[in-house]
Design a protein around this motif. Structure first.
Motif, PDB file in Angstrom:
ATOM      1  N   PHE A 135      -6.590  19.524  -4.450  1.00 47.41           N
ATOM      2  CA  PHE A 135      -5.391  20.227  -5.839  1.00 47.41           C
ATOM      3  C   PHE A 135      -5.348  19.644  -6.572  1.00 47.41           C
ATOM      4  CE2 PHE A 135      -5.228  16.460  -2.535  1.00 47.41           C
ATOM      5  CZ  PHE A 135      -4.084  15.601  -3.232  1.00 47.41           C
ATOM      6  N   PRO A 136      -3.937  20.228  -7.576  1.00 46.36           N
ATOM      7  CA  PRO A 136      -3.943  19.267  -8.977  1.00 46.36           C
ATOM      8  C   PRO A 136      -2.982  17.641  -8.602  1.00 46.36           C
ATOM      9  CG  PRO A 136      -2.948  21.657  -8.043  1.00 46.36           C
ATOM     10  CD  PRO A 136      -3.394  21.300  -6.704  1.00 46.36           C
ATOM     11  N   LEU A 137      -3.538  17.163  -9.614  1.00 48.71           N
ATOM     12  CA  LEU A 137      -2.941  15.989  -9.213  1.00 48.71           C
ATOM     13  C   LEU A 137      -1.887  15.656 -10.038  1.00 48.71           C
ATOM     14  CD1 LEU A 137      -6.173  13.437  -9.043  1.00 48.71           C
ATOM     15  CD2 LEU A 137      -5.200  14.619  -6.820  1.00 48.71           C
ATOM     16  N   SER A 138      -1.015  15.013  -8.928  1.00 52.06           N
ATOM     17  CA  SER A 138       0.300  15.354  -9.766  1.00 52.06           C
ATOM     18  C   SER A 138       1.060  14.048 -10.685  1.00 52.06           C
ATOM     19  CB  SER A 138       1.878  14.437  -9.129  1.00 52.06           C
ATOM     20  OG  SER A 138       1.750  13.262  -8.438  1.00 52.06           O
ATOM     21  N   HIS A 139      -0.405  12.601 -10.905  1.00 54.23           N
ATOM     22  CA  HIS A 139       0.153  11.530 -11.442  1.00 54.23           C
ATOM     23  C   HIS A 139      -0.612  11.472 -12.814  1.00 54.23           C
ATOM     24  CE1 HIS A 139      -4.358  10.826  -9.801  1.00 54.23           C
ATOM     25  NE2 HIS A 139      -4.768   9.913 -10.789  1.00 54.23           N
ATOM     26  N   LEU A 140      -2.117  12.636 -12.700  1.00 54.74           N
ATOM     27  CA  LEU A 140      -2.638  13.062 -14.321  1.00 54.74           C
ATOM     28  C   LEU A 140      -1.709  14.517 -14.812  1.00 54.74           C
ATOM     29  CD1 LEU A 140      -6.060  12.455 -12.962  1.00 54.74           C
ATOM     30  CD2 LEU A 140      -4.641  10.887 -14.530  1.00 54.74           C
ATOM     31  N   ALA A 141      -2.776  14.509 -15.773  1.00 52.24           N
ATOM     32  CA  ALA A 141      -2.320  15.342 -17.013  1.00 52.24           C
ATOM     33  C   ALA A 141      -2.610  16.764 -16.917  1.00 52.24           C
ATOM     34  CB  ALA A 141      -1.851  15.193 -18.574  1.00 52.24           C
ATOM     35  N   PRO A 142      -2.036  18.289 -17.100  1.00 58.10           N
ATOM     36  CA  PRO A 142      -3.807  19.011 -16.508  1.00 58.10           C
ATOM     37  C   PRO A 142      -4.144  19.373 -17.582  1.00 58.10           C
ATOM     38  CG  PRO A 142      -0.568  19.825 -16.753  1.00 58.10           C
ATOM     39  CD  PRO A 142      -0.725  18.338 -17.370  1.00 58.10           C
ATOM     40  N   GLU A 143      -4.573  18.748 -18.779  1.00 58.74           N
ATOM     41  CA  GLU A 143      -5.128  19.040 -19.312  1.00 58.74           C
ATOM     42  C   GLU A 143      -6.734  18.322 -18.909  1.00 58.74           C
ATOM     43  OE1 GLU A 143      -2.974  16.413 -22.119  1.00 58.74           O
ATOM     44  OE2 GLU A 143      -2.584  18.094 -20.283  1.00 58.74           O
ATOM     45  N   GLU A 188       2.136  14.363   2.942  1.00 59.96           N
ATOM     46  CA  GLU A 188       2.529  15.354   1.473  1.00 59.96           C
ATOM     47  C   GLU A 188       1.163  15.452   1.361  1.00 59.96           C
ATOM     48  OE1 GLU A 188       4.387  15.786  -2.279  1.00 59.96           O
ATOM     49  OE2 GLU A 188       4.464  14.236  -1.446  1.00 59.96           O
ATOM     50  N   VAL A 189       0.391  14.973   1.099  1.00 63.98           N
ATOM     51  CA  VAL A 189      -1.168  15.430   0.745  1.00 63.98           C
ATOM     52  C   VAL A 189      -1.793  16.280   1.746  1.00 63.98           C
ATOM     53  CG1 VAL A 189      -3.499  14.019   0.080  1.00 63.98           C
ATOM     54  CG2 VAL A 189      -1.392  13.264  -1.268  1.00 63.98           C
ATOM     55  N   LEU A 190      -1.820  15.207   2.759  1.00 67.55           N
ATOM     56  CA  LEU A 190      -2.064  16.117   4.375  1.00 67.55           C
ATOM     57  C   LEU A 190      -1.913  17.408   4.265  1.00 67.55           C
ATOM     58  CD1 LEU A 190      -2.576  13.367   7.218  1.00 67.55           C
ATOM     59  CD2 LEU A 190      -3.811  14.008   5.903  1.00 67.55           C
ATOM     60  N   GLY A 191      -0.484  17.711   3.719  1.00 72.87           N
ATOM     61  CA  GLY A 191      -0.233  19.376   3.967  1.00 72.87           C
ATOM     62  C   GLY A 191      -0.443  19.931   2.737  1.00 72.87           C
ATOM     63  N   ILE A 192      -0.748  19.714   2.228  1.00 80.20           N
ATOM     64  CA  ILE A 192      -1.485  20.148   1.088  1.00 80.20           C
ATOM     65  C   ILE A 192      -3.145  20.828   1.057  1.00 80.20           C
ATOM     66  CG2 ILE A 192      -2.195  20.319  -1.802  1.00 80.20           C
ATOM     67  CD1 ILE A 192       0.395  18.509  -2.397  1.00 80.20           C
ATOM     68  N   LEU A 193      -3.634  19.428   1.785  1.00 78.50           N
ATOM     69  CA  LEU A 193      -5.621  19.502   1.942  1.00 78.50           C
ATOM     70  C   LEU A 193      -5.249  20.831   3.067  1.00 78.50           C
ATOM     71  CD1 LEU A 193      -6.049  15.669   2.045  1.00 78.50           C
ATOM     72  CD2 LEU A 193      -6.584  17.645   0.917  1.00 78.50           C
ATOM     73  N   GLY A 194      -3.960  21.155   3.033  1.00 79.54           N
ATOM     74  CA  GLY A 194      -4.277  21.987   5.200  1.00 79.54           C
ATOM     75  C   GLY A 194      -3.842  23.076   4.251  1.00 79.54           C
ATOM     76  N   SER A 195      -3.246  23.545   3.215  1.00 79.08           N
ATOM     77  CA  SER A 195      -3.629  25.061   2.841  1.00 79.08           C
ATOM     78  C   SER A 195      -3.749  24.568   1.345  1.00 79.08           C
ATOM     79  CB  SER A 195      -2.054  25.466   2.843  1.00 79.08           C
ATOM     80  OG  SER A 195      -0.910  24.816   2.194  1.00 79.08           O
ATOM     81  N   PRO A 196      -5.162  24.026   1.050  1.00 77.22           N
ATOM     82  CA  PRO A 196      -5.120  23.563  -0.372  1.00 77.22           C
ATOM     83  C   PRO A 196      -5.192  24.605  -1.772  1.00 77.22           C
ATOM     84  CG  PRO A 196      -7.400  24.518   0.608  1.00 77.22           C
ATOM     85  CD  PRO A 196      -6.168  24.254   1.879  1.00 77.22           C
ATOM     86  N   ASP A 197      -4.572  24.123  -2.663  1.00 72.87           N
ATOM     87  CA  ASP A 197      -4.565  25.302  -4.092  1.00 72.87           C
ATOM     88  C   ASP A 197      -5.896  24.986  -4.959  1.00 72.87           C
ATOM     89  OD1 ASP A 197      -3.652  25.866  -5.979  1.00 72.87           O
ATOM     90  OD2 ASP A 197      -1.770  24.801  -6.934  1.00 72.87           O
ATOM     91  N   ALA A 198      -5.832  26.228  -6.561  1.00 74.34           N
ATOM     92  CA  ALA A 198      -7.077  25.785  -6.572  1.00 74.34           C
ATOM     93  C   ALA A 198      -7.242  24.328  -6.863  1.00 74.34           C
ATOM     94  CB  ALA A 198      -6.867  26.013  -7.438  1.00 74.34           C
TER      95      ALA A 198
END
Length: 199
Positions: free
Chosen positions: A60-68, A34-44
Motif C-alpha cells: 500500500f502507499p506509505l505515508s512517510h515517503l513522497a509519492p514520486e 490502521e496498517v492491518l486494516g489497510i492490508l485487509g483491503s490493500p490499495d495498489a
C-alpha cells in the motif's frame, strides 16, 4: 517487521512528536491496527525507491515517503516480480561494471608490461649497437690505442666526433674488440630469445 514498515508505523503513530511512553504505546497500537486494516483491503502496491536507492515492495502507499519514490504498481504478485526484475537488472549492471573494470585493469597491466619490455628492448638494442661500434672502432684504429690504456677516444665513423671506448689494459686491442663483439652478440641473442618466448 521490515525497517520500511517500522518507519511507516512510527510515522503514523506521530513521528517525531514528543509523546509519553504510554501515549507512544497507544499510538503505535493504533497505527498497527490502521496498517492491518489497510492490508485487509490493500490499495495498489508500490515498488519503493527510498533515498538510499535500495528497492523495496509495499502492499500500500506509505505515508512517510513522497509519492514520486513509490509510484503505483501492478497487482502485488506482479509488483514483486517487477521488483525482482529491477533488482536483477541492477545486479547485472553492477556485474557488467565490475567485468569492464577487471578487463580495463588487465589491459592496462598488459600495456604496461609491453611498454616496459619495449623500453628494455630499446635499451638493449642501443647497448648492442654501442658495443658493436666500439669493437669496430678499435679494429679500425688499432695503431691509435696505446698499450695498457684503460680507455681511448676514437673518431666516430659517421660524425667524426670522439667516442670514448673503455679498455681492459691486460688485453691487446684485438682481444678488447672481440670482447665488445661478444657482448653485442649476447645482447642480440637475448632479444631474439625473449621475443620467441613471448610469441
Amino acid at each position: 517487521l521490515s525497517p520500511l514498515m517500522a518507519a511507516e508505523l512510527v510515522h503514523r503513530a506521530g513521528g517525531a512528536l514528543p509523546l509519553l511512553p504510554e501515549q507512544l504505546a497507544g499510538s503505535l497500537c493504533a497505527a498497527t491496527r490502521e496498517v492491518l486494516g489497510i492490508l485487509g483491503s490493500p490499495d495498489a502496491p508500490r515498488i519503493v525507491t527510498p533515498a538510499a536507492g535500495e528497492l523495496a515492495v509495499s502492499p500500500f502507499p506509505l505515508s512517510h515517503l513522497a509519492p514520486e519514490v513509490q509510484p503505483p504498481s501492478p497487482p502485488l504478485g506482479e509488483a514483486i516480480l517487477g521488483w525482482l526484475a529491477r533488482l536483477e537488472t541492477a545486479r547485472e549492471a553492477a556485474e557488467r561494471r565490475q567485468r569492464a573494470a577487471r578487463a580495463i585493469r588487465t589491459a592496462l597491466r598488459r600495456f604496461e608490461t609491453r611498454a616496459q619490455k619495449q623500453q628494455a628492448d630499446l635499451a638493449g638494442a642501443e647497448a648492442a649497437d654501442a658495443d658493436q661500434r666500439a669493437g669496430e672502432l678499435l679494429l679500425a684504429h688499432k695503431g691509435a690505442v696505446p698499450p695498457g690504456a684503460t680507455a681511448v677516444d676514437l673518431p666516430d665513423f659517421e660524425s667524426g666526433l670522439a667516442v670514448r671506448v673503455a679498455l681492459d689494459p691486460a688485453l691487446p686491442v684485438v682481444a678488447n674488440a672481440e670482447r665488445y663483439f661478444r657482448r653485442a652478440r649476447k645482447a642480440r641473442h637475448a632479444r631474439v630469445t625473449s621475443h620467441a618466448a613471448a610469441a
